[in-house]
Scaffold this active site. Sequence first.
Site, PDB file in Angstrom:
ATOM      1  N   ASP A   1       5.951  10.298  -4.126  1.00 59.06           N
ATOM      2  CA  ASP A   1       5.433   9.116  -3.437  1.00 59.06           C
ATOM      3  C   ASP A   1       6.124   8.934  -2.081  1.00 59.06           C
ATOM      4  O   ASP A   1       7.345   9.110  -1.968  1.00 59.06           O
ATOM      5  CB  ASP A   1       5.701   7.893  -4.320  1.00 59.06           C
ATOM      6  CG  ASP A   1       5.021   6.635  -3.825  1.00 59.06           C
ATOM      7  OD1 ASP A   1       3.775   6.612  -3.785  1.00 59.06           O
ATOM      8  OD2 ASP A   1       5.726   5.672  -3.478  1.00 59.06           O
TER       9      ASP A   1
ATOM     10  N   GLU B   1       3.144  13.204  -0.979  1.00 62.11           N
ATOM     11  CA  GLU B   1       2.304  12.167  -0.380  1.00 62.11           C
ATOM     12  C   GLU B   1       3.008  11.796   0.922  1.00 62.11           C
ATOM     13  O   GLU B   1       3.933  10.989   0.932  1.00 62.11           O
ATOM     14  CB  GLU B   1       2.182  10.956  -1.299  1.00 62.11           C
ATOM     15  CG  GLU B   1       1.113   9.990  -0.805  1.00 62.11           C
ATOM     16  CD  GLU B   1       1.551   8.545  -0.694  1.00 62.11           C
ATOM     17  OE1 GLU B   1       0.696   7.709  -0.396  1.00 62.11           O
ATOM     18  OE2 GLU B   1       2.738   8.235  -0.876  1.00 62.11           O
TER      19      GLU B   1
HETATM   20  C1  NOJ Z   1       1.800   5.289  -2.192  1.00 59.15           C
HETATM   21  C2  NOJ Z   1       1.076   4.908  -3.434  1.00 59.15           C
HETATM   22  O1  NOJ Z   1      -0.013   5.770  -3.615  1.00 59.15           O
HETATM   23  C3  NOJ Z   1       0.659   3.477  -3.247  1.00 59.15           C
HETATM   24  O2  NOJ Z   1      -0.225   3.063  -4.260  1.00 59.15           O
HETATM   25  C4  NOJ Z   1       1.894   2.615  -3.196  1.00 59.15           C
HETATM   26  O3  NOJ Z   1       1.521   1.291  -2.872  1.00 59.15           O
HETATM   27  C5  NOJ Z   1       2.881   3.104  -2.131  1.00 59.15           C
HETATM   28  N1  NOJ Z   1       3.009   4.527  -2.103  1.00 59.15           N
HETATM   29  C6  NOJ Z   1       4.256   2.519  -2.348  1.00 59.15           C
HETATM   30  O4  NOJ Z   1       4.882   3.120  -3.452  1.00 59.15           O
END
Ligand code: NOJ
Length: 542
Positions: free
Chosen positions: A217, A284
Site C-alpha cells: 500500500d 501501489e
Molecule cells: C491505498 C488504498 O488502496 C486506499 O484504499 C487507502 O485509502 C490508502 N491507500 C491509504 O491506505
Amino acid sequence: MTAVPVPGAVGPARWWREAVCYEIHPRAFADGDGNGTGDLPGATARLDHLAHLGVDAVWITPFYPSPLADGGYDIADHTGVAADLGTPADFDALVAKSHALGIKVLVDVVPNHTSHRHPWFLEAVAAGPGSRARQRYIFREGRGEKGELPPNDWQSAFGGPAWTRIDEADGRLGQWYLHLHAPEQPDLDWRHAEVVAEFERILRHWLDRGVDGFRIDVAHTLFKAEGLPDAGPGQHQDVHRNHLMPYYDQEELHPLFRDWRALLDRHPAPAGAVAPHERVMVAEAGIFDRERLARYVAPGEMQQTFNFAFLECPWDGPAMREVVEQSARGMQAVGAPVTWVLSSHDAIRPVSRYGGGRLGERRARAAALLMLALPGAAYVYQGEELGLPQAHIPDDRIRDPLWERSEHRQRGRDGCRVPLPWAGSAPPYGFSDAAAEDCWFPQPADWAELSVAAQRDDERSILALYRAALRLRRAHPAPDTVLRLQGPANGEWFSFERSAGLRCLVNFGARPVPLDDRAEVLLSSAPLDGRDVPQDTAVWMT
Ligand code: NOJ
C-alpha cells in the site's frame, strides 16, 4: 509503427509476469455468516467463481483488525484477522482452497501508517513528547507562537492538513502528528529501526501462513524528506511531477524494497505450496513519471507496479495509444512486465467512467479485451467481470473518510465497494442471508441481470467475455512479445500482436475499420458489422 521490446524469458517460476490477479474486497464480496458483511468463509465458498473465470491469483484487501476509519487500511493489528471477517483458521482455509484450485494468494501490507488504535500509537500518545514511543511515528511541535500551526504545509490525501494536534495527558494542547491520509492513520517513521524490524516480522508471518505475495500500500510514501520541508502550493495538482513531493518517492525506499525482496526470495516455501513458488510484490505507487515508476520494479526490487496511467486514461484512441506505448517503454528499461489495471476499490467503475449506460458498457467490454491482450500481468477488481457500474450511496450510509474531510464535496469511493450480486431478482442478490437493508452497502434495485447466475450461461454477457478472454490469453502466452502498435496517425484505432496466433485491434473512432481478408475472428467485445469493426469495439483475431 513503434517497436517496444519486452525482454526476458518467463521461466515457470516467474508466474507473475503474465498472471491475471483478481482483487477481493472481502466485506463486499460474499457473506458466509449471514450478518450482512462479507467475510473470509464467504469468499472461500465462492472461490469456484474465480476458478471458473480462470484467474491465476487473488489479492485480498485488508482483513486485519481495524476501526474501519478507511475501509480497513487503518490497521490495529497487522497479523490478526478482524473478528467480523473470520478467524486465522478461516484465513488458512481460504489459502488452502485457493491453492487446491491452483490460485495463488496475495495480501495487503500497509506499511505507511497504522490505525490510531494500534498499541504503538496508543503508547506514543500516553508516553508524551520526547518519549521513545513517539519516535516510531512523526510527532513534531507546531509552528506559531504557541505551536498552534501545523509543522508544515503538507495536505492529507483525503483533504485538509496532514497534521493533527493531540491533547497531552495533562490536558494541554500538545504536539502534532503526521497522517498523509485520515487522522485515524498516523504515519510511521521509517527511519526507526523498530518499524523496519516489525514489518519484516509481518511479512514473515504471512509467508509462514502460505501467502504467495504482497500488495504494498502507498509504497512511494514511506520515507519523508529529512527536515520535513514545505511542499509548496499546488502540491496535489500535477501528478506528473508528484515524485518531487517531499513525502513521495524518496531514495531510501529502494534499499528497503531490495531487503524485502531478499526476504521473500529466501523464505522457505510452505508445505503444499503451489509450484512454482516465486513470491511477488506489487507496488501501489502513485508515481506517474515512467522512469521513476520503473525503479520500483528494477531487478532485485518488486516485480510489479500497478499501471495507474492506464486506469486513469479516458476512453480516447490517441491518449490510450500514448499510455500503452509509454508504459511498455518505461518498464522495458528495467526488464519488467507492465501490470495493467482498469479498476480497483479506489476507482470509479469503468462502465461509469467511460460514459455510463450502454455506451459505458460497450467501452468497458472493449477496454477489457484491450487490457487482456496486452503482454504483461493484469488485475481485475471484483465486479469488473460483471460490468457493474458505480452505485449511488445515500449520504447517511457513506463510510469513505473523503466525504467528511472534503466537507461533503466528494462522495468518495464507496460506490465501487457495493456487495456483489450473485443470484436472484432483488437485493441482496445472494450476497448474504441478511436482509438487504442490513448489508454492507445498499445494492441498486436493477442489478438482477448483472448477477453471476444471470450471466454465467449467457454467452453475450461480459462475464462470458472475461472468461473467454482469460482462456484464450492463457492459450496464447506472450512472454517475449515485442509490442508493436499499428494504426493511423490520428489514433482512431490501433492494433498489435500479442503472440504469433493472436492479434488485437481496438477501434475508438466513428469510422468502421475493415479487417484484412486473412484474419479469423476469435473473440470480439461487440458484434462486428460484416468484416468491419465498429466504434468502441475490440477484436481478437488470428
Ligand atoms: C491505498 C488504498 O488502496 C486506499 O484504499 C487507502 O485509502 C490508502 N491507500 C491509504 O491506505
